[in-house]
Design a protein around this motif. Structure first.
Motif, PDB file in Angstrom:
ATOM      1  N   PHE A  75       8.909  -4.706  -1.889  1.00  0.00           N
ATOM      2  CA  PHE A  75       9.026  -3.704  -2.953  1.00  0.00           C
ATOM      3  C   PHE A  75       8.584  -2.342  -2.451  1.00  0.00           C
ATOM      4  O   PHE A  75       7.869  -2.225  -1.448  1.00  0.00           O
ATOM      5  CB  PHE A  75       8.181  -4.103  -4.177  1.00  0.00           C
ATOM      6  N   THR A  76       9.020  -1.329  -3.166  1.00  0.00           N
ATOM      7  CA  THR A  76       8.489   0.009  -2.994  1.00  0.00           C
ATOM      8  C   THR A  76       8.323   0.614  -4.377  1.00  0.00           C
ATOM      9  O   THR A  76       9.083   0.309  -5.285  1.00  0.00           O
ATOM     10  CB  THR A  76       9.372   0.899  -2.095  1.00  0.00           C
ATOM     11  N   GLN A  77       7.299   1.440  -4.519  1.00  0.00           N
ATOM     12  CA  GLN A  77       7.020   2.078  -5.802  1.00  0.00           C
ATOM     13  C   GLN A  77       6.973   3.591  -5.613  1.00  0.00           C
ATOM     14  O   GLN A  77       6.267   4.094  -4.734  1.00  0.00           O
ATOM     15  CB  GLN A  77       5.684   1.572  -6.370  1.00  0.00           C
ATOM     16  N   LEU A  78       7.728   4.276  -6.450  1.00  0.00           N
ATOM     17  CA  LEU A  78       7.822   5.729  -6.401  1.00  0.00           C
ATOM     18  C   LEU A  78       7.257   6.326  -7.679  1.00  0.00           C
ATOM     19  O   LEU A  78       7.524   5.827  -8.772  1.00  0.00           O
ATOM     20  CB  LEU A  78       9.288   6.156  -6.283  1.00  0.00           C
ATOM     21  N   TYR A  79       6.497   7.395  -7.513  1.00  0.00           N
ATOM     22  CA  TYR A  79       5.935   8.127  -8.651  1.00  0.00           C
ATOM     23  C   TYR A  79       6.546   9.523  -8.685  1.00  0.00           C
ATOM     24  O   TYR A  79       6.651  10.186  -7.649  1.00  0.00           O
ATOM     25  CB  TYR A  79       4.419   8.256  -8.528  1.00  0.00           C
ATOM     26  N   THR A 132       2.118   8.567   2.337  1.00  0.00           N
ATOM     27  CA  THR A 132       0.909   8.536   3.153  1.00  0.00           C
ATOM     28  C   THR A 132       0.751   7.120   3.676  1.00  0.00           C
ATOM     29  O   THR A 132       1.032   6.160   2.961  1.00  0.00           O
ATOM     30  CB  THR A 132      -0.326   8.902   2.303  1.00  0.00           C
ATOM     31  N   THR A 133       0.302   7.007   4.904  1.00  0.00           N
ATOM     32  CA  THR A 133       0.003   5.681   5.445  1.00  0.00           C
ATOM     33  C   THR A 133      -1.262   5.767   6.287  1.00  0.00           C
ATOM     34  O   THR A 133      -1.686   6.865   6.677  1.00  0.00           O
ATOM     35  CB  THR A 133       1.190   5.117   6.262  1.00  0.00           C
ATOM     36  N   ALA A 134      -1.841   4.628   6.535  1.00  0.00           N
ATOM     37  CA  ALA A 134      -3.074   4.578   7.318  1.00  0.00           C
ATOM     38  C   ALA A 134      -2.818   5.075   8.743  1.00  0.00           C
ATOM     39  O   ALA A 134      -1.743   4.848   9.306  1.00  0.00           O
ATOM     40  CB  ALA A 134      -3.627   3.155   7.355  1.00  0.00           C
ATOM     41  N   VAL A 135      -3.817   5.727   9.322  1.00  0.00           N
ATOM     42  CA  VAL A 135      -3.659   6.271  10.673  1.00  0.00           C
ATOM     43  C   VAL A 135      -3.466   5.174  11.713  1.00  0.00           C
ATOM     44  O   VAL A 135      -2.910   5.428  12.779  1.00  0.00           O
ATOM     45  CB  VAL A 135      -4.835   7.191  11.071  1.00  0.00           C
ATOM     46  N   ASP A 136      -3.896   3.953  11.404  1.00  0.00           N
ATOM     47  CA  ASP A 136      -3.721   2.852  12.359  1.00  0.00           C
ATOM     48  C   ASP A 136      -2.555   1.924  11.997  1.00  0.00           C
ATOM     49  O   ASP A 136      -2.372   0.887  12.612  1.00  0.00           O
ATOM     50  CB  ASP A 136      -5.019   2.049  12.497  1.00  0.00           C
ATOM     51  N   ASN A 137      -1.738   2.315  11.044  1.00  0.00           N
ATOM     52  CA  ASN A 137      -0.574   1.513  10.666  1.00  0.00           C
ATOM     53  C   ASN A 137       0.624   1.995  11.486  1.00  0.00           C
ATOM     54  O   ASN A 137       1.534   2.649  10.998  1.00  0.00           O
ATOM     55  CB  ASN A 137      -0.301   1.613   9.161  1.00  0.00           C
ATOM     56  N   TYR A 138       0.611   1.637  12.769  1.00  0.00           N
ATOM     57  CA  TYR A 138       1.606   2.133  13.714  1.00  0.00           C
ATOM     58  C   TYR A 138       3.015   1.636  13.409  1.00  0.00           C
ATOM     59  O   TYR A 138       3.984   2.370  13.595  1.00  0.00           O
ATOM     60  CB  TYR A 138       1.207   1.771  15.144  1.00  0.00           C
ATOM     61  N   ALA A 139       3.138   0.418  12.928  1.00  0.00           N
ATOM     62  CA  ALA A 139       4.459  -0.128  12.602  1.00  0.00           C
ATOM     63  C   ALA A 139       5.110   0.713  11.496  1.00  0.00           C
ATOM     64  O   ALA A 139       6.288   1.073  11.580  1.00  0.00           O
ATOM     65  CB  ALA A 139       4.351  -1.587  12.180  1.00  0.00           C
ATOM     66  N   ALA A 140       4.327   1.048  10.465  1.00  0.00           N
ATOM     67  CA  ALA A 140       4.861   1.868   9.373  1.00  0.00           C
ATOM     68  C   ALA A 140       5.209   3.264   9.875  1.00  0.00           C
ATOM     69  O   ALA A 140       6.257   3.814   9.526  1.00  0.00           O
ATOM     70  CB  ALA A 140       3.855   1.944   8.228  1.00  0.00           C
ATOM     71  N   ALA A 144      10.219  15.972  -7.123  1.00  0.00           N
ATOM     72  CA  ALA A 144       9.912  15.310  -5.863  1.00  0.00           C
ATOM     73  C   ALA A 144       9.401  13.913  -6.210  1.00  0.00           C
ATOM     74  O   ALA A 144       9.045  13.641  -7.361  1.00  0.00           O
ATOM     75  CB  ALA A 144       8.860  16.089  -5.074  1.00  0.00           C
ATOM     76  N   TRP A 145       9.382  13.034  -5.241  1.00  0.00           N
ATOM     77  CA  TRP A 145       8.897  11.664  -5.451  1.00  0.00           C
ATOM     78  C   TRP A 145       7.826  11.346  -4.431  1.00  0.00           C
ATOM     79  O   TRP A 145       7.908  11.769  -3.270  1.00  0.00           O
ATOM     80  CB  TRP A 145      10.049  10.666  -5.335  1.00  0.00           C
ATOM     81  N   ILE A 146       6.826  10.619  -4.878  1.00  0.00           N
ATOM     82  CA  ILE A 146       5.779  10.114  -3.992  1.00  0.00           C
ATOM     83  C   ILE A 146       6.061   8.637  -3.767  1.00  0.00           C
ATOM     84  O   ILE A 146       6.057   7.851  -4.716  1.00  0.00           O
ATOM     85  CB  ILE A 146       4.383  10.300  -4.604  1.00  0.00           C
ATOM     86  N   LEU A 147       6.347   8.288  -2.539  1.00  0.00           N
ATOM     87  CA  LEU A 147       6.518   6.883  -2.188  1.00  0.00           C
ATOM     88  C   LEU A 147       5.107   6.366  -1.912  1.00  0.00           C
ATOM     89  O   LEU A 147       4.566   6.557  -0.840  1.00  0.00           O
ATOM     90  CB  LEU A 147       7.426   6.737  -0.968  1.00  0.00           C
ATOM     91  N   ASN A 148       4.530   5.764  -2.922  1.00  0.00           N
ATOM     92  CA  ASN A 148       3.124   5.402  -2.857  1.00  0.00           C
ATOM     93  C   ASN A 148       2.899   4.023  -2.245  1.00  0.00           C
ATOM     94  O   ASN A 148       1.889   3.792  -1.598  1.00  0.00           O
ATOM     95  CB  ASN A 148       2.510   5.447  -4.260  1.00  0.00           C
ATOM     96  N   ASP A 149       3.832   3.111  -2.464  1.00  0.00           N
ATOM     97  CA  ASP A 149       3.650   1.727  -2.019  1.00  0.00           C
ATOM     98  C   ASP A 149       4.942   1.223  -1.390  1.00  0.00           C
ATOM     99  O   ASP A 149       6.024   1.448  -1.925  1.00  0.00           O
ATOM    100  CB  ASP A 149       3.324   0.810  -3.209  1.00  0.00           C
ATOM    101  N   LEU A 150       4.797   0.532  -0.279  1.00  0.00           N
ATOM    102  CA  LEU A 150       5.913  -0.172   0.337  1.00  0.00           C
ATOM    103  C   LEU A 150       5.323  -1.400   1.002  1.00  0.00           C
ATOM    104  O   LEU A 150       4.389  -1.285   1.796  1.00  0.00           O
ATOM    105  CB  LEU A 150       6.627   0.708   1.360  1.00  0.00           C
TER     106      LEU A 150
END
Length: 148
Positions: A61-65, A116-124, A76-82
């Motif tokens: 899933f992905t969630q947009l706000y 936004t994603t974590a600085v160590d989430n290299y795959a994302a 604009a949309w914030i892709l908050n979750d994927l």
């Protein structure tokens, strides 16, 4: 696999994936609260949730706000979750969700999608860069925590 906008009929499956997403970001598992949160988003229509379903179950899933850009004077949309279930990763599902989010944002006249994603989430990070997302080098982002 099919992708579509989640409805209340998808509440249980989306809540389960949302809970796993939060656990991925070191939050305690809490399926009950995850269900309430997703239910509120769906009932209030204050986010858009796209899900990917295989023949049996929801696998990502992905969630947009929604938000607005004062500079461009456009939506604009914030892709908050994927999130994609661990068993279904590396099958192009996350990229499918990104394409659906982009298609949706364009259809609403939006100027941009931010995430936004974590600085160590290299795959994302690789996935986002592959899909033409650019890391911001012009602005610092700040957060003010109002609760613990």
């Amino acid at each position: 696999m099919k992708i579509y906008c989640a409805t209340m009929e998808d509440l249980e499956e989306v809540s389960t994936l949302f809970n796993l997403y939060r656990v991925f970001y070191q939050q305690p598992s809490n399926l009950q609260d995850a269900r309430v949160y997703i239910k509120n988003r769906l009932e209030n229509e204050d986010s858009v949730i796209f899900i990917v379903k295989d023949e049996q179950k929801c696998v990502g899933f992905t969630q947009l706000y929604p938000t607005f850009s004062s500079i461009s004077m456009k939506r604009a949309w914030i892709l908050n979750d994927l999130y994609v279930d661990v068993k279904f990763r590396r099958q192009g599902i996350a990229e499918l969700l990104l394409h659906k989010a982009k298609e949706f944002a364009i259809s609403t006249g939006a100027n941009s999608i931010t995430l936004t994603t974590a600085v160590d989430n290299y795959a994302a990070q690789q996935l986002y860069q592959k899909n033409e997302y650019k890391r911001d080098s012009h602005f610092y982002h700040y957060d003010l925590a109002l609760t613990n």
